[in-house]
Design a protein around this motif. Structure first.
Motif, PDB file in Angstrom:
ATOM      1  N   CYS A   2       0.858  -1.190   0.000  1.00 25.69           N
ATOM      2  CA  CYS A   2       0.000   0.000   0.000  1.00 25.69           C
ATOM      3  C   CYS A   2       0.887   1.230   0.000  1.00 25.69           C
ATOM      4  CB  CYS A   2      -0.920  -0.001   1.217  1.00 25.69           C
ATOM      5  SG  CYS A   2      -2.116  -1.366   1.231  1.00 25.69           S
ATOM      6  N   VAL A   3       0.751   2.060  -1.023  1.00 23.84           N
ATOM      7  CA  VAL A   3       1.613   3.228  -1.215  1.00 23.84           C
ATOM      8  C   VAL A   3       0.798   4.491  -0.986  1.00 23.84           C
ATOM      9  CG1 VAL A   3       3.180   4.407  -2.813  1.00 23.84           C
ATOM     10  CG2 VAL A   3       2.880   1.915  -2.962  1.00 23.84           C
ATOM     11  N   GLY A   4       1.325   5.403  -0.185  1.00 21.45           N
ATOM     12  CA  GLY A   4       0.617   6.641   0.088  1.00 21.45           C
ATOM     13  C   GLY A   4       1.541   7.837   0.070  1.00 21.45           C
ATOM     14  N   GLY A   5       1.009   8.948  -0.452  1.00 25.57           N
ATOM     15  CA  GLY A   5       1.762  10.189  -0.442  1.00 25.57           C
ATOM     16  C   GLY A   5       0.875  11.333  -0.001  1.00 25.57           C
ATOM     17  N   GLY A   6       1.412  12.274   0.795  1.00 24.90           N
ATOM     18  CA  GLY A   6       0.614  13.404   1.278  1.00 24.90           C
ATOM     19  C   GLY A   6      -0.558  12.918   2.116  1.00 24.90           C
ATOM     20  N   THR A   7      -1.719  13.599   1.969  1.00 25.23           N
ATOM     21  CA  THR A   7      -2.904  13.164   2.720  1.00 25.23           C
ATOM     22  C   THR A   7      -3.428  11.831   2.204  1.00 25.23           C
ATOM     23  OG1 THR A   7      -4.275  14.517   1.255  1.00 25.23           O
ATOM     24  CG2 THR A   7      -3.630  15.486   3.362  1.00 25.23           C
ATOM     25  N   GLY A   8      -2.950  11.386   1.052  1.00 26.08           N
ATOM     26  CA  GLY A   8      -3.321  10.056   0.563  1.00 26.08           C
ATOM     27  C   GLY A   8      -2.893   8.952   1.513  1.00 26.08           C
TER      28      GLY A   8
ATOM     29  N   VAL B 222      -0.562  -3.922  -5.701  1.00 26.05           N
ATOM     30  CA  VAL B 222      -0.089  -2.623  -5.215  1.00 26.05           C
ATOM     31  C   VAL B 222      -1.277  -1.672  -5.227  1.00 26.05           C
ATOM     32  CG1 VAL B 222       1.368  -0.618  -5.719  1.00 26.05           C
ATOM     33  CG2 VAL B 222       2.293  -2.930  -5.980  1.00 26.05           C
ATOM     34  N   VAL B 223      -1.486  -0.980  -4.109  1.00 25.90           N
ATOM     35  CA  VAL B 223      -2.545   0.019  -3.995  1.00 25.90           C
ATOM     36  C   VAL B 223      -1.880   1.371  -3.773  1.00 25.90           C
ATOM     37  CG1 VAL B 223      -4.590   0.774  -2.731  1.00 25.90           C
ATOM     38  CG2 VAL B 223      -4.099  -1.673  -2.952  1.00 25.90           C
ATOM     39  N   ALA B 224      -2.220   2.365  -4.588  1.00 24.80           N
ATOM     40  CA  ALA B 224      -1.574   3.679  -4.475  1.00 24.80           C
ATOM     41  C   ALA B 224      -2.615   4.780  -4.331  1.00 24.80           C
ATOM     42  CB  ALA B 224      -0.693   3.949  -5.700  1.00 24.80           C
ATOM     43  N   ILE B 225      -2.424   5.642  -3.336  1.00 25.34           N
ATOM     44  CA  ILE B 225      -3.310   6.782  -3.123  1.00 25.34           C
ATOM     45  C   ILE B 225      -2.460   8.006  -2.806  1.00 25.34           C
ATOM     46  CG2 ILE B 225      -5.260   7.712  -1.838  1.00 25.34           C
ATOM     47  CD1 ILE B 225      -6.071   4.926  -1.107  1.00 25.34           C
ATOM     48  N   GLY B 226      -2.719   9.086  -3.533  1.00 23.90           N
ATOM     49  CA  GLY B 226      -1.959  10.306  -3.301  1.00 23.90           C
ATOM     50  C   GLY B 226      -2.130  11.246  -4.477  1.00 23.90           C
ATOM     51  N   PRO B 227      -1.208  12.171  -4.648  1.00 22.58           N
ATOM     52  CA  PRO B 227      -1.284  13.096  -5.778  1.00 22.58           C
ATOM     53  C   PRO B 227      -1.291  12.335  -7.106  1.00 22.58           C
ATOM     54  CG  PRO B 227       0.364  13.804  -4.168  1.00 22.58           C
ATOM     55  CD  PRO B 227      -0.066  12.439  -3.759  1.00 22.58           C
ATOM     56  N   VAL B 228      -1.942  12.913  -8.103  1.00 24.36           N
ATOM     57  CA  VAL B 228      -2.064  12.244  -9.401  1.00 24.36           C
ATOM     58  C   VAL B 228      -0.697  11.889  -9.998  1.00 24.36           C
ATOM     59  CG1 VAL B 228      -2.834  12.549 -11.796  1.00 24.36           C
ATOM     60  CG2 VAL B 228      -4.328  13.198  -9.894  1.00 24.36           C
ATOM     61  N   PRO B 229       0.285  12.813  -9.982  1.00 23.65           N
ATOM     62  CA  PRO B 229       1.601  12.433 -10.543  1.00 23.65           C
ATOM     63  C   PRO B 229       2.216  11.236  -9.825  1.00 23.65           C
ATOM     64  CG  PRO B 229       1.445  14.814 -10.292  1.00 23.65           C
ATOM     65  CD  PRO B 229       0.259  14.238  -9.580  1.00 23.65           C
ATOM     66  N   MET B 230       1.981  11.142  -8.507  1.00 21.08           N
ATOM     67  CA  MET B 230       2.520  10.000  -7.762  1.00 21.08           C
ATOM     68  C   MET B 230       1.866   8.703  -8.199  1.00 21.08           C
ATOM     69  SD  MET B 230       2.058   8.800  -3.848  1.00 21.08           S
ATOM     70  CE  MET B 230       0.838   7.602  -4.439  1.00 21.08           C
ATOM     71  N   MET B 231       0.524   8.713  -8.315  1.00 32.09           N
ATOM     72  CA  MET B 231      -0.174   7.486  -8.713  1.00 32.09           C
ATOM     73  C   MET B 231       0.215   7.085 -10.133  1.00 32.09           C
ATOM     74  SD  MET B 231      -3.955   7.819  -6.958  1.00 32.09           S
ATOM     75  CE  MET B 231      -4.399   9.397  -7.702  1.00 32.09           C
ATOM     76  N   GLU B 232       0.386   8.057 -11.001  1.00 34.34           N
ATOM     77  CA  GLU B 232       0.812   7.750 -12.373  1.00 34.34           C
ATOM     78  C   GLU B 232       2.208   7.135 -12.365  1.00 34.34           C
ATOM     79  OE1 GLU B 232       0.955  11.142 -14.919  1.00 34.34           O
ATOM     80  OE2 GLU B 232       1.088   9.948 -16.746  1.00 34.34           O
ATOM     81  N   ALA B 233       3.103   7.693 -11.548  1.00 41.85           N
ATOM     82  CA  ALA B 233       4.470   7.163 -11.483  1.00 41.85           C
ATOM     83  C   ALA B 233       4.468   5.737 -10.930  1.00 41.85           C
ATOM     84  CB  ALA B 233       5.335   8.080 -10.609  1.00 41.85           C
ATOM     85  N   VAL B 234       3.610   5.470  -9.941  1.00 43.82           N
ATOM     86  CA  VAL B 234       3.515   4.114  -9.385  1.00 43.82           C
ATOM     87  C   VAL B 234       3.017   3.145 -10.454  1.00 43.82           C
ATOM     88  CG1 VAL B 234       2.215   2.658  -7.769  1.00 43.82           C
ATOM     89  CG2 VAL B 234       3.242   4.799  -6.976  1.00 43.82           C
ATOM     90  N   ALA B 235       1.986   3.547 -11.199  1.00 47.48           N
ATOM     91  CA  ALA B 235       1.444   2.674 -12.243  1.00 47.48           C
ATOM     92  C   ALA B 235       2.494   2.396 -13.323  1.00 47.48           C
ATOM     93  CB  ALA B 235       0.200   3.308 -12.854  1.00 47.48           C
ATOM     94  N   ASN B 236       3.258   3.419 -13.685  1.00 51.60           N
ATOM     95  CA  ASN B 236       4.311   3.216 -14.689  1.00 51.60           C
ATOM     96  C   ASN B 236       5.398   2.283 -14.171  1.00 51.60           C
ATOM     97  OD1 ASN B 236       3.080   4.862 -16.577  1.00 51.60           O
ATOM     98  ND2 ASN B 236       4.156   6.710 -15.905  1.00 51.60           N
ATOM     99  N   LEU B 237       5.683   2.385 -12.857  1.00 46.00           N
ATOM    100  CA  LEU B 237       6.715   1.528 -12.275  1.00 46.00           C
ATOM    101  C   LEU B 237       6.281   0.063 -12.226  1.00 46.00           C
ATOM    102  CD1 LEU B 237       9.358   1.059 -10.692  1.00 46.00           C
ATOM    103  CD2 LEU B 237       8.117   1.671  -8.605  1.00 46.00           C
ATOM    104  N   THR B 238       5.031  -0.189 -11.845  1.00 46.41           N
ATOM    105  CA  THR B 238       4.600  -1.584 -11.637  1.00 46.41           C
ATOM    106  C   THR B 238       4.279  -2.308 -12.943  1.00 46.41           C
ATOM    107  OG1 THR B 238       2.290  -0.867 -11.356  1.00 46.41           O
ATOM    108  CG2 THR B 238       3.654  -1.054  -9.366  1.00 46.41           C
ATOM    109  N   ARG B 239       4.053  -1.558 -14.022  1.00 47.99           N
ATOM    110  CA  ARG B 239       3.649  -2.197 -15.282  1.00 47.99           C
ATOM    111  C   ARG B 239       4.644  -3.274 -15.730  1.00 47.99           C
ATOM    112  NH1 ARG B 239       2.441   2.046 -17.674  1.00 47.99           N
ATOM    113  NH2 ARG B 239       0.187   2.026 -17.479  1.00 47.99           N
TER     114      ARG B 239
END
Length: 281
Positions: free
Chosen positions: A105-111, A186-203
């Motif tokens: 579970c990945v979180g950034g900021g208030t995410g 993998v579950v990611a919640i946070g700023p949009v750029p962070m979630m996009e970067a996580v999705a690009n990493l896990t692909r």
């Protein structure tokens, strides 16, 4: 129906606060991944916030918000004992949780706070839970202690290296994925750029990746279409079809464009709010 604020905790003074609300009707039904929509005043904006935690026995829910504009600044003026005009929920589809071994579970900021409820749900389902959280510096890091109470491992990253690994959450996630070949999701919640970067990493790791989209919302029941996003080439409504979607299928560029659509109006509204309160604009 007004909802009383039982407890207020300033996590980052002036920026981020946590409210415990007397909302037994929501606490009884809420599941990880659900959100609420609240209004502070009669003509106020409707604010969607993912539920950070619930206590069905006490009849309370917990929300965490970042002060980013007029509406959240109005919310920040409320204190313990005050009431929020109305709080509607639980809304959205709950997180699909099933036994799948190891979940990151990945979180950034208030995410991070929103991710907290989902991580607890995965732990309750018997999954091994690794959390990866990040912020610019240690003073801005949220829910580290709360996650440490149940997570099997908490990986911390800070941009300046003041706590944990220096870098971004993607650096911590990459370390975990290289070390753990059996990650089920993998579950990611946070700023949009962070979630996009996580999705690009896990692909390239071919790991199921779920993101929770914080799109603009108005009614929260799929009628207005304000929260529309594009997933897998199809238009979806985040409020009723989500807010969680397959991160590898989300059109993040389209989402960034929509989130910025009303930025000038938001800045003017917040500047006027601060002017009326005698604050620096």
């Amino acid at each position: 129906m007004p909802v009383a604020i039982l407890k207020k905790r300033r996590l980052i003074p002036g920026q981020t606060s946590e409210l415990t609300l007397d909302a037994s009707h929501i606490a009884r039904k809420a599941r990880p991944g659900n959100f609420v929509i609240l209004r502070v005043s009669e003509k106020g904006e409707r604010i969607p916030l993912t539920i950070a935690d619930t206590d069905p026995q006490a009849g309370t829910i917990t929300i965490v918000y970042l002060v980013v504009g007029k509406s959240t600044a109005e919310l920040e003026t409320l204190e313990e004992g005050d009431s929020i005009l109305d709080v509607c929920g639980p809304l959205g589809k709950p997180t699909h949780i099933e036994p799948c071994g190891t979940v990151v579970c990945v979180g950034g900021g208030t995410g991070i706070a929103a991710m907290h409820h989902i991580a607890k749900g995965h732990k309750a389902a018997g999954n091994r839970v690794i959390t990866v959280i990040g912020s610019r510096c240690e003073d801005l890091l949220l829910f580290k202690e709360e996650l440490s109470m149940f997570a099997d491992e908490v990986v911390v990253t800070t941009n300046d290296g003041s706590c944990g690994m220096q870098g971004f959450v993607t650096d911590g996630l990459r370390m975990v994925l290289d070390r753990e070949p059996s990650v089920g999701e993998v579950v990611a919640i946070g700023p949009v750029p962070m979630m996009e970067a996580v999705a690009n990493l896990t692909r390239p790791y071919n790991v199921k990746t779920t993101v929770s989209l914080n799109s603009i919302m108005i009614d929260g029941i799929g009628m207005c279409g304000a929260c529309r996003v594009v997933v897998g080439g199809e238009v979806k409504f985040a409020c009723v079809d989500g807010p969680e979607f397959d991160g590898h299928q989300v059109d993040f560029a389209r989402m960034r464009q929509r989130l910025a659509a009303f930025k000038p109006q938001e800045e003017l509204s917040w500047a006027e709010f601060r002017r009326l309160r005698g604050q620096e604009a």
